[in-house]
Design a protein around this motif. Structure first.
Motif, short mmCIF file in Angstrom:
data_model
loop_
_atom_site.label_atom_id
_atom_site.label_comp_id
_atom_site.label_asym_id
_atom_site.label_seq_id
_atom_site.Cartn_x
_atom_site.Cartn_y
_atom_site.Cartn_z
N CYS A 137 -5.79 -0.82 -1.75
CA CYS A 137 -4.34 -0.94 -1.62
C CYS A 137 -3.93 -2.41 -1.72
CB CYS A 137 -3.90 -0.35 -0.28
SG CYS A 137 -2.15 -0.59 0.06
N ASN B 202 -7.61 3.10 -1.39
CA ASN B 202 -6.62 4.07 -1.86
C ASN B 202 -7.22 5.45 -2.04
OD1 ASN B 202 -4.20 2.61 -2.16
ND2 ASN B 202 -4.89 1.73 -4.10
N VAL C 253 2.45 12.95 -6.17
CA VAL C 253 3.77 12.49 -5.72
C VAL C 253 4.73 12.48 -6.91
CG1 VAL C 253 5.05 10.59 -4.63
CG2 VAL C 253 2.61 10.87 -4.15
N ARG D 207 -0.94 10.05 -8.27
CA ARG D 207 -0.77 8.60 -8.17
C ARG D 207 -1.72 8.06 -7.13
NH1 ARG D 207 4.40 7.79 -10.51
NH2 ARG D 207 5.67 9.68 -10.48
N TYR E 111 -2.53 6.33 -3.81
CA TYR E 111 -1.76 6.39 -2.57
C TYR E 111 -2.61 5.85 -1.42
CZ TYR E 111 0.47 8.42 1.55
OH TYR E 111 1.05 8.58 2.76
N ASP F 239 0.83 4.09 4.00
CA ASP F 239 1.78 5.03 3.41
C ASP F 239 2.48 4.49 2.17
OD1 ASP F 239 2.94 7.57 3.44
OD2 ASP F 239 4.72 6.87 4.49
N VAL G 97 2.87 4.40 -1.91
CA VAL G 97 2.59 5.00 -3.21
C VAL G 97 2.54 3.87 -4.22
CG1 VAL G 97 3.41 6.61 -4.98
CG2 VAL G 97 3.88 7.08 -2.56
#
Ligand SMILES: [Zn+2]
Length: 168
Positions: A9, A16, A21, A26, A28, A33, A35
């Motif tokens: 991330c 991730n 979504v 994707r 995430y 939280d 995206v």
């Protein structure tokens, strides 16, 4: 390659996962939280005419090392297409110019850089006599529009076609 580049991330550094979504899978991050939306990278791709010739750049690096292509490159954050066009032209060819016209667009999916959205533009060059290849160009040269070499990328060929239609 796709996995590695989004493995962690960019917001919190945790690993991730993938989630469905808004209509597609994707990257995430469960931890914060987030995206991670992905979008095509826009370029300014340039037709620089001099009479019935256009300017091409010979690529010094991969992808398509050694092939001729249109001058141009990726639009950076904070840049308009016009700014990117002027900067890339200067970097690759030492020339100064201004956008005369937006020709059209071409999408290149799954390139080495991911999805790329090429914006084809016609540039007016003030003075071709100062032309010289920049650091990432092996050579720069004017070619007759009716006798171009095979270009490095399909979208560059399509942008040349748009220009041919424009002036015919
Ligand atoms: Zn995160």
């Amino acid at each position: 390659m796709a996995m590695a580049y989004m493995e962690y991330c960019s917001n919190c550094g945790e690993k991730n996962s993938e989630m469905f979504v808004e209509g597609r899978h994707r990257y995430y991050c469960n931890h914060c939280d987030t995206v991670h939306y992905e979008n095509p990278k826009p370029t300014a791709t340039l037709i620089c005419p001099k009479g019935k010739e256009i300017l091409l750049v010979r690529r010094k690096y991969e992808p398509a090392k050694g092939f001729w292509c249109l001058p141009g490159g990726f639009i950076e954050l904070g840049e308009t297409p016009q700014m990117a066009a002027i900067r890339e032209l200067k970097e690759e060819t030492n020339l100064n110019g201004n956008i005369e016209k937006l020709l059209g667009h071409c999408s290149h999916f799954n390139s080495l850089f991911g999805d790329v959205l090429l914006l084809g533009m016609v540039m007016k060059i003030e003075d071709f006599s100062i032309m010289q290849p920049g650091d990432d160009a092996e050579d720069v040269k004017l070619f007759p529009l009716n006798n171009l070499p095979v270009l490095a990328f399909r979208c560059h060929t399509e942008i040349v076609e748009m220009y041919r239609k424009e002036i015919s």
